[in-house]
Design a protein around this motif. Sequence first.
Motif: not given
Length: 121
Positions: A1-12, A14-20
């Motif tokens: 089984v493999r689970i890998v997250e991505s999409g994190g980061g630094v944002v101000q 009010g901003g948006s991010l999408r995690l996968s």
Amino acid sequence: VRIVESGGGVVQAGGSLRLSCATSGFTFGDYTIGWFRQAPGKEREAVSCLSNRDGIRYYADSVKGRFTTSSDNAKNTVYLQMNSLKPDDTAIYYCAAGLRQYGSRWSGDYWGQGTQVTVSS
């Protein structure tokens, strides 16, 4: 089984991010998959969970109206769209599969390593 997250980061704020959350090694359509987060000095909390079997979604009160969970069964991937981010959303975000809920607590069979989300004010 493999689970890998991505999409994190630094944002101000009010901003948006999408995690996968890319998964493999189990029957994706049969599992409840979700997102959890843990901030420094705080307990891990459930953010959003999705039952791929019946489409039922759960959202923590703190993210309702701002975060949306979706899945792409063809890619065995779950997404967390995060809008109107706040500094309080800063945490390590984990994806987990095989979730079961016991009252206010959740357990999971498989967990990813996490991805850092930092929201600056």
